[in-house]
Structure formats: C-alpha cells, structure tokens
Scaffold this motif. Structure first.
Motif, short mmCIF file in Angstrom:
data_model
loop_
_atom_site.label_atom_id
_atom_site.label_comp_id
_atom_site.label_asym_id
_atom_site.label_seq_id
_atom_site.Cartn_x
_atom_site.Cartn_y
_atom_site.Cartn_z
N GLY A 262 1.21 -1.36 0.37
CA GLY A 262 -0.02 -0.13 -0.31
C GLY A 262 0.77 1.26 -0.07
O GLY A 262 1.85 0.89 0.06
N GLY A 263 0.37 2.68 0.41
CA GLY A 263 1.13 3.99 -0.40
C GLY A 263 0.28 4.83 -1.06
O GLY A 263 -0.98 4.78 -0.57
N LEU A 264 1.35 6.07 -0.80
CA LEU A 264 0.04 7.08 -1.33
C LEU A 264 0.63 7.64 -3.54
O LEU A 264 1.70 7.12 -3.58
N VAL A 265 -0.67 7.59 -3.38
CA VAL A 265 -0.40 7.52 -5.14
C VAL A 265 -1.33 8.56 -5.75
O VAL A 265 -2.21 8.43 -5.49
N GLN A 266 -0.63 8.91 -6.86
CA GLN A 266 -1.65 9.88 -7.64
C GLN A 266 -3.17 8.98 -8.59
O GLN A 266 -2.71 8.49 -9.17
N ALA A 267 -4.30 10.17 -9.00
CA ALA A 267 -5.18 9.18 -9.47
C ALA A 267 -4.28 9.24 -10.85
O ALA A 267 -3.48 9.56 -11.38
N GLY A 268 -4.87 7.82 -11.11
CA GLY A 268 -4.42 6.96 -12.18
C GLY A 268 -3.02 6.44 -13.10
O GLY A 268 -2.85 5.92 -13.90
N GLY A 269 -2.23 6.71 -11.64
CA GLY A 269 -1.93 5.49 -11.04
C GLY A 269 -2.62 4.34 -11.29
O GLY A 269 -2.90 3.42 -10.75
N SER A 270 -0.24 3.41 -10.69
CA SER A 270 -0.70 1.72 -10.61
C SER A 270 0.31 1.29 -9.12
O SER A 270 0.49 1.71 -9.05
N GLN B 165 -3.24 -5.95 -8.65
CA GLN B 165 -2.19 -5.36 -9.28
C GLN B 165 -3.73 -4.33 -9.54
O GLN B 165 -4.71 -4.06 -10.01
N MET B 166 -3.34 -3.42 -9.46
CA MET B 166 -4.52 -1.91 -9.31
C MET B 166 -4.00 -1.23 -9.83
O MET B 166 -2.67 -0.30 -9.66
N ASN B 167 -4.85 -0.52 -11.03
CA ASN B 167 -4.32 0.15 -12.44
C ASN B 167 -5.50 1.21 -12.82
O ASN B 167 -6.48 1.32 -12.22
N SER B 168 -4.70 2.54 -12.89
CA SER B 168 -6.35 3.85 -13.35
C SER B 168 -6.53 4.08 -11.98
O SER B 168 -8.17 4.19 -12.15
N LEU B 169 -5.83 3.67 -10.71
CA LEU B 169 -6.34 4.88 -9.50
C LEU B 169 -6.93 5.48 -9.73
O LEU B 169 -6.74 6.64 -10.38
N LYS B 170 -8.18 5.12 -8.71
CA LYS B 170 -9.27 7.11 -8.62
C LYS B 170 -9.19 6.84 -7.36
O LYS B 170 -8.85 6.33 -6.29
N PRO B 171 -9.63 8.60 -6.99
CA PRO B 171 -9.78 8.63 -6.12
C PRO B 171 -10.89 7.76 -4.97
O PRO B 171 -10.19 7.70 -3.20
N GLU B 172 -11.26 7.95 -4.89
CA GLU B 172 -12.91 6.20 -4.77
C GLU B 172 -11.92 5.08 -4.61
O GLU B 172 -12.71 4.60 -3.82
N ASP B 173 -10.71 4.41 -4.50
CA ASP B 173 -9.94 3.83 -4.58
C ASP B 173 -9.62 3.89 -3.47
O ASP B 173 -9.31 2.55 -2.51
N THR B 174 -9.39 5.21 -2.59
CA THR B 174 -9.08 5.05 -1.43
C THR B 174 -9.74 3.99 -0.74
O THR B 174 -10.55 4.74 -0.32
N ALA B 175 -8.59 3.61 0.56
CA ALA B 175 -8.82 2.06 1.75
C ALA B 175 -8.26 1.72 1.74
O ALA B 175 -6.98 1.46 1.79
N LEU B 176 -8.36 0.79 3.21
CA LEU B 176 -7.32 -0.07 3.82
C LEU B 176 -8.03 -1.35 2.94
O LEU B 176 -9.46 -2.11 3.01
N LEU C 124 -2.72 0.31 3.48
CA LEU C 124 -3.49 1.35 2.97
C LEU C 124 -3.54 2.19 2.26
O LEU C 124 -2.02 2.00 1.50
N VAL C 125 -3.59 2.22 0.86
CA VAL C 125 -4.12 2.30 0.10
C VAL C 125 -4.49 4.20 -0.25
O VAL C 125 -5.81 4.38 0.45
N THR C 126 -3.54 5.43 -0.59
CA THR C 126 -4.89 6.55 -0.59
C THR C 126 -3.95 7.25 -2.42
O THR C 126 -3.29 6.89 -2.17
N VAL C 127 -5.01 7.37 -2.61
CA VAL C 127 -5.28 8.50 -4.15
C VAL C 127 -5.40 9.63 -4.12
O VAL C 127 -6.56 10.15 -3.88
N SER C 128 -4.34 10.05 -4.84
CA SER C 128 -5.04 12.03 -4.55
C SER C 128 -5.01 11.94 -6.16
O SER C 128 -5.14 11.01 -6.74
N SER C 129 -5.86 12.74 -5.76
CA SER C 129 -6.58 13.97 -6.60
C SER C 129 -5.30 14.63 -7.88
O SER C 129 -4.90 15.34 -7.26
#
Length: 124
Positions: A9-17, A82-93, A119-124
């Motif tokens: 888990g970690g912090l990633v920008q929207a659209g990231g993987s 494997q999580m691609n094209s991540l969105k802010p709404e994917d933010t969760a434990l 924890l996965v956090t997706v920033s917009s």
C-alpha cells in the motif's frame, strides 16, 4: 488456519498503479480461495476481488473490473492485486482474505481468515 500479511500500500496519484501482495503462512495455502476486500472511512467493508485455489476462476466487483487484476503464486504462498488507473474513490484499507470456499468470498462476502490491512491512498 492460514495467517495473512499484506504489503504494497501507499500514496499514489490518480491514474497511477500499485500492486498489493499478501503473504500467507501454512502449507495449506494452495487449498484456499483468496480474496481482497477494502474499507473506506465511514463505510462498510466491501468485496473487491477473489480467485480460486488454482487461479482458474476470478471475480471482481463492478467498480474495479478492467482496472484491477487478482493473481496468485502458490509456490510463493502469495496472492497479488494489481491496481491500475487508480481513482480517489479507491482510497481504502485493503484486506487480504482466505477461505476454503470461493463462493463464501465472492457471494456472501465473508472469509475464514483476514489480514491486518494495507492502506491505499489515491490523491486527485
């Protein structure tokens, strides 16, 4: 009973993987169906994906279809998400789960064993 430890888990920008891993202890890992669930603040835990013990069958919740892929390596006692094209709404434990019955993971959304979560956090 299998014991599960998630990582990745970690912090990633929207659209990231990101790729989550779940390491399982016990020699019976290959006989368990495996799944991933997630829980956002203020929301109930929800099913994300599941995979059969041989890996031949997979299930996904509609919101992640085409973006997430679940897989497993029984030789390494590990399941991946494997999580691609991540969105802010994917933010969760994100929790790893194991159960001898795939239908319990994919249909009634419960499991015999759970990890502690990553924890996965997706920033917009």
């Amino acid at each position: 009973q299998v014991q599960l430890v998630e990582s990745g888990g970690g912090l990633v920008q929207a659209g990231g993987s990101l790729r989550l891993s779940c390491a399982a202890s016990g020699r019976t890992f290959s006989t368990y169906a495996m799944g991933w669930f997630r829980q956002s603040p203020g929301k109930e835990r929800e099913f994300v994906a599941a995979i059969s013990w041989k890996g031949g069958s997979t299930y996904y919740t509609d919101s992640v279809k085409g973006r997430f892929t679940i897989s497993r390596d029984n030789a390494k006692n590990t399941v991946y998400l494997q999580m691609n094209s991540l969105k802010p709404e994917d933010t969760a434990l994100y929790y790893c789960a194991a159960d001898p019955a795939l239908w319990r993971l994919s249909t009634i959304k419960t499991a015999n064993a759970w990890g502690q979560g990553t924890l996965v956090t997706v920033s917009s």
